[in-house]
Design a protein around this motif. Structure first.
Motif, PDB file in Angstrom:
ATOM      1  N   VAL A  38      -9.928   0.091   0.406  1.00 49.35           N
ATOM      2  CA  VAL A  38     -10.998   1.087   0.360  1.00 49.35           C
ATOM      3  C   VAL A  38     -12.154   0.540  -0.456  1.00 49.35           C
ATOM      4  CG1 VAL A  38     -11.651   3.371  -0.520  1.00 49.35           C
ATOM      5  CG2 VAL A  38      -9.457   3.057   0.647  1.00 49.35           C
ATOM      6  N   ASP A  39     -13.329   0.595   0.115  1.00 50.04           N
ATOM      7  CA  ASP A  39     -14.559   0.292  -0.611  1.00 50.04           C
ATOM      8  C   ASP A  39     -15.224   1.618  -0.938  1.00 50.04           C
ATOM      9  OD1 ASP A  39     -14.247  -2.447  -0.506  1.00 50.04           O
ATOM     10  OD2 ASP A  39     -15.524  -2.711   1.251  1.00 50.04           O
ATOM     11  N   ALA A  40     -15.095   2.058  -2.189  1.00 51.20           N
ATOM     12  CA  ALA A  40     -15.738   3.288  -2.647  1.00 51.20           C
ATOM     13  C   ALA A  40     -17.168   2.949  -3.028  1.00 51.20           C
ATOM     14  CB  ALA A  40     -14.974   3.872  -3.828  1.00 51.20           C
ATOM     15  N   VAL A  41     -18.117   3.594  -2.374  1.00 54.28           N
ATOM     16  CA  VAL A  41     -19.528   3.254  -2.543  1.00 54.28           C
ATOM     17  C   VAL A  41     -20.291   4.473  -3.054  1.00 54.28           C
ATOM     18  CG1 VAL A  41     -21.618   2.464  -1.363  1.00 54.28           C
ATOM     19  CG2 VAL A  41     -19.376   1.565  -0.679  1.00 54.28           C
ATOM     20  N   GLY A  42     -21.023   4.249  -4.117  1.00 51.45           N
ATOM     21  CA  GLY A  42     -21.915   5.271  -4.653  1.00 51.45           C
ATOM     22  C   GLY A  42     -23.337   4.756  -4.594  1.00 51.45           C
TER      23      GLY A  42
END
Length: 145
Positions: A38-42
């Motif tokens: 998972v690439d959690a992007v903000g």
């Protein structure tokens, strides 16, 4: 090349809203099923970019503050014992642009149905609508639990 470099990527947009928390949990479950990461992007914008009707009040808000809040939020939502690898990325920019760029080459992009958008974004359309129209990969829109 290690196994995670070739694993399918599930990109998820995280903005602090309840629906983005649901999107993060959904992305984790899906990544576990497909053997992915998972690439959690903000995304963060300087306060002067967030609205057009008022002057900037918080001059101390910067990348470090945004990254700390993002990390705290992820830790709170993810807790202990993550089922898959979660990579964190915080980027300055308009959220839909940031997510569209991050999702290039991804297996899937997951976003919440309603985030923390301002009045100007409501007039122009939400992030979830824009990414569903322009993403180069499938998009899942998650609702808050």
């Amino acid at each position: 090349m290690n196994a995670h470099e070739s694993a399918p990527r599930v990109v998820v947009g995280v903005d602090g809203s309840p629906s983005s928390h649901a999107a993060l949990r959904w992305a984790l479950r899906h990544a576990k099923l497909i053997g992915g990461v998972v690439d959690a992007v903000g995304a963060w914008e300087p306060p002067s970019h967030m609205g057009w009707s008022a002057p900037v009040v918080d001059h101390s808000f910067d990348r470090e503050v945004a990254e700390r809040r993002f990390a705290d939020e992820l830790d709170r939502v993810l807790g202990e014992g993550r089922p898959v690898e979660v990579r964190r990325t915080m980027v300055m920019g308009e959220p839909s642009d940031v997510l569209l760029n991050a999702s290039r080459g991804a297996e899937l992009l997951v976003v919440g149905s309603h985030g923390r958008s301002g009045f100007t974004r409501a007039l122009l359309g939400s992030v979830s609508v824009r990414v569903t129209q322009h993403a180069t990969c499938p998009v899942v829109v998650a609702r808050a639990d």
